[in-house]
Design a protein around this motif. Structure first.
Motif, mmCIF file in Angstrom:
data_model
loop_
_atom_site.group_PDB
_atom_site.id
_atom_site.type_symbol
_atom_site.label_atom_id
_atom_site.label_comp_id
_atom_site.label_asym_id
_atom_site.label_seq_id
_atom_site.Cartn_x
_atom_site.Cartn_y
_atom_site.Cartn_z
ATOM 1 N N VAL A 276 0.889 -1.139 0.142
ATOM 2 C CA VAL A 276 0.014 -0.034 0.027
ATOM 3 C C VAL A 276 0.818 1.220 0.008
ATOM 4 O O VAL A 276 0.474 2.154 -0.725
ATOM 5 N N ARG A 277 1.900 1.205 0.845
ATOM 6 C CA ARG A 277 2.761 2.507 0.702
ATOM 7 C C ARG A 277 3.414 2.589 -0.687
ATOM 8 O O ARG A 277 3.711 3.769 -0.912
ATOM 9 N N VAL A 278 3.911 1.410 -1.344
ATOM 10 C CA VAL A 278 4.435 1.840 -2.433
ATOM 11 C C VAL A 278 3.371 2.378 -3.468
ATOM 12 O O VAL A 278 3.807 3.457 -4.235
ATOM 13 N N VAL A 279 2.119 1.982 -3.507
ATOM 14 C CA VAL A 279 1.266 2.275 -4.340
ATOM 15 C C VAL A 279 0.889 3.791 -4.140
ATOM 16 O O VAL A 279 0.828 4.688 -5.165
ATOM 17 N N LEU B 130 13.106 -2.105 -1.313
ATOM 18 C CA LEU B 130 13.882 -1.536 -2.092
ATOM 19 C C LEU B 130 13.236 -0.511 -3.080
ATOM 20 O O LEU B 130 13.870 0.684 -3.394
ATOM 21 N N ALA B 131 12.050 -0.833 -3.379
ATOM 22 C CA ALA B 131 11.240 0.349 -4.391
ATOM 23 C C ALA B 131 10.922 1.456 -3.483
ATOM 24 O O ALA B 131 10.983 2.241 -4.015
ATOM 25 N N LEU B 132 10.738 1.161 -2.196
ATOM 26 C CA LEU B 132 10.225 2.600 -1.576
ATOM 27 C C LEU B 132 11.295 3.491 -1.132
ATOM 28 O O LEU B 132 11.395 4.740 -1.441
ATOM 29 N N ARG B 133 12.549 2.893 -1.078
ATOM 30 C CA ARG B 133 13.885 3.439 -0.860
ATOM 31 C C ARG B 133 14.310 4.336 -2.136
ATOM 32 O O ARG B 133 14.417 5.354 -2.160
ATOM 33 N N SER B 134 14.128 3.605 -3.261
ATOM 34 C CA SER B 134 14.271 4.125 -4.534
ATOM 35 C C SER B 134 13.543 5.618 -4.881
ATOM 36 O O SER B 134 13.920 6.667 -5.283
ATOM 37 N N ASP C 194 11.540 -12.022 1.015
ATOM 38 C CA ASP C 194 11.992 -11.571 -0.464
ATOM 39 C C ASP C 194 11.027 -10.450 -1.066
ATOM 40 O O ASP C 194 11.474 -9.374 -1.602
ATOM 41 N N ASP C 195 9.856 -10.855 -0.763
ATOM 42 C CA ASP C 195 8.778 -9.693 -1.288
ATOM 43 C C ASP C 195 8.867 -8.387 -0.598
ATOM 44 O O ASP C 195 8.750 -7.381 -0.966
ATOM 45 N N ILE C 196 8.907 -8.546 0.804
ATOM 46 C CA ILE C 196 9.224 -7.472 1.712
ATOM 47 C C ILE C 196 10.665 -6.707 1.076
ATOM 48 O O ILE C 196 10.445 -5.113 1.150
ATOM 49 N N LEU D 153 12.012 7.301 -15.253
ATOM 50 C CA LEU D 153 11.125 6.201 -15.663
ATOM 51 C C LEU D 153 11.746 4.909 -14.944
ATOM 52 O O LEU D 153 10.699 4.073 -14.570
ATOM 53 N N HIS D 154 13.030 4.535 -14.690
ATOM 54 C CA HIS D 154 13.269 3.435 -14.001
ATOM 55 C C HIS D 154 12.873 3.204 -12.786
ATOM 56 O O HIS D 154 12.684 2.262 -12.069
ATOM 57 N N ASN D 155 12.716 4.375 -11.860
ATOM 58 C CA ASN D 155 12.106 4.533 -10.716
ATOM 59 C C ASN D 155 10.765 3.993 -10.471
ATOM 60 O O ASN D 155 10.242 3.334 -9.710
ATOM 61 N N LYS D 156 9.917 4.514 -11.683
ATOM 62 C CA LYS D 156 8.684 4.257 -11.817
ATOM 63 C C LYS D 156 8.257 2.767 -12.323
ATOM 64 O O LYS D 156 7.598 2.093 -11.449
#
Length: 106
Positions: A26-29, A76-80, A69-71, A42-45
């Motif tokens: 939810v936080r990533v979305v 990683l996506a949130l940090r990016s 692994d999912d977490i 674009l690479h971050n998106k």
């Protein structure tokens, strides 16, 4: 301990990891929605959508009851995204000048 207690403990750990993965998803979305038009590369998106797809995909590095692994991929996506947002000047606290708060007179 008997088998029932181990099953209950295992079920609670699985529910906890599923809840953590859900919260991170939810936080990533939400973070992605905030950064749609912020000039984020674009690479971050793409990393956000890759993290979401990996989280809901049945193919994993670790078996599905283990969501580490999912977490990790969601973190990683949130940090990016946070790094890209800071670079684009979106969100967060504004950076203070180097002399701010030191009592330096100019």
């Amino acid at each position: 301990m008997d088998t029932t207690a181990w099953i209950i403990i295992g079920a609670m750990l699985v529910l906890l990891t599923v809840a953590v993965a859900g919260v991170l998803l939810v936080r990533v979305v939400r973070a992605r929605k905030l950064l749609v038009d912020a000039g984020v590369p674009l690479h971050n998106k793409a990393l956000v959508w890759a993290a979401v797809l990996y989280t809901v995909s049945p193919v994993d590095l670790l078996p599905d009851p283990v969501y580490l692994d999912d977490i990790g991929f969601l973190l990683l996506a949130l940090r990016s995204l946070h790094a890209a947002a800071r670079a684009a000047g979106v969100g967060g606290r504004p950076k203070e000048p180097a002399d701010a708060g030191r009592g330096v007179l100019s």
